[in-house]
Design an enzyme around this catalytic site. Structure first.
Site, PDB file in Angstrom:
ATOM      1  N   CYS A  23       0.826  -1.213   0.000  1.00 31.35           N
ATOM      2  CA  CYS A  23       0.000   0.000   0.000  1.00 31.35           C
ATOM      3  C   CYS A  23       0.860   1.263   0.000  1.00 31.35           C
ATOM      4  O   CYS A  23       1.583   1.524   0.965  1.00 31.35           O
ATOM      5  CB  CYS A  23      -0.901  -0.055   1.234  1.00 31.35           C
ATOM      6  SG  CYS A  23      -1.670   1.485   1.697  1.00 31.35           S
ATOM      7  N   CYS A  26       0.208   3.711   2.820  1.00 35.43           N
ATOM      8  CA  CYS A  26       0.739   3.148   4.073  1.00 35.43           C
ATOM      9  C   CYS A  26       2.226   3.483   4.205  1.00 35.43           C
ATOM     10  O   CYS A  26       2.700   3.813   5.295  1.00 35.43           O
ATOM     11  CB  CYS A  26       0.546   1.632   4.120  1.00 35.43           C
ATOM     12  SG  CYS A  26      -1.182   1.113   4.048  1.00 35.43           S
TER      13      CYS A  26
END
Length: 99
Positions: A23, A26
């Site tokens: 991600c 993230c």
């Protein structure tokens, strides 16, 4: 090793970061969380949970996307957010939880 329930039941605010290694947002949050820990030290616990390795917990916690953040104190959720969060928002929510 303490259980998830034991960790979130402490008197110290616990920021949970549900993330995935693949991600992009993230990855963007990693230096923000490091700075947060540097600034707040022992005033907050940061718990990073990889949703791919902890699918049952992510499902139980109703995580629909990553990054997802939750703050707990004394076993009660005080805040929930998703997506990239600015440092000042996280600090503000942790301060509210600490009251």
């Amino acid at each position: 090793m303490a259980s998830f329930k034991e960790i979130i039941s402490t008197n110290t605010p616990v920021l949970i970061d549900f993330f995935a290694t693949w991600c992009g947002p993230c990855q963007t949050m990693m230096p923000v969380l490091e700075k947060l820990k540097d600034e707040l030290g022992d005033a907050v616990k940061i718990l990073k949970i990889d949703v791919d390795k902890n699918k049952a917990l992510a499902t139980q916690m109703n995580v629909r996307g990553v990054p997802a953040f939750m703050i707990y104190k004394n076993g009660k959720q005080t805040w929930k957010g998703s997506g990239v969060q600015p440092l000042h928002v996280l600090k503000e929510q942790i301060a509210k939880a600490a009251l």
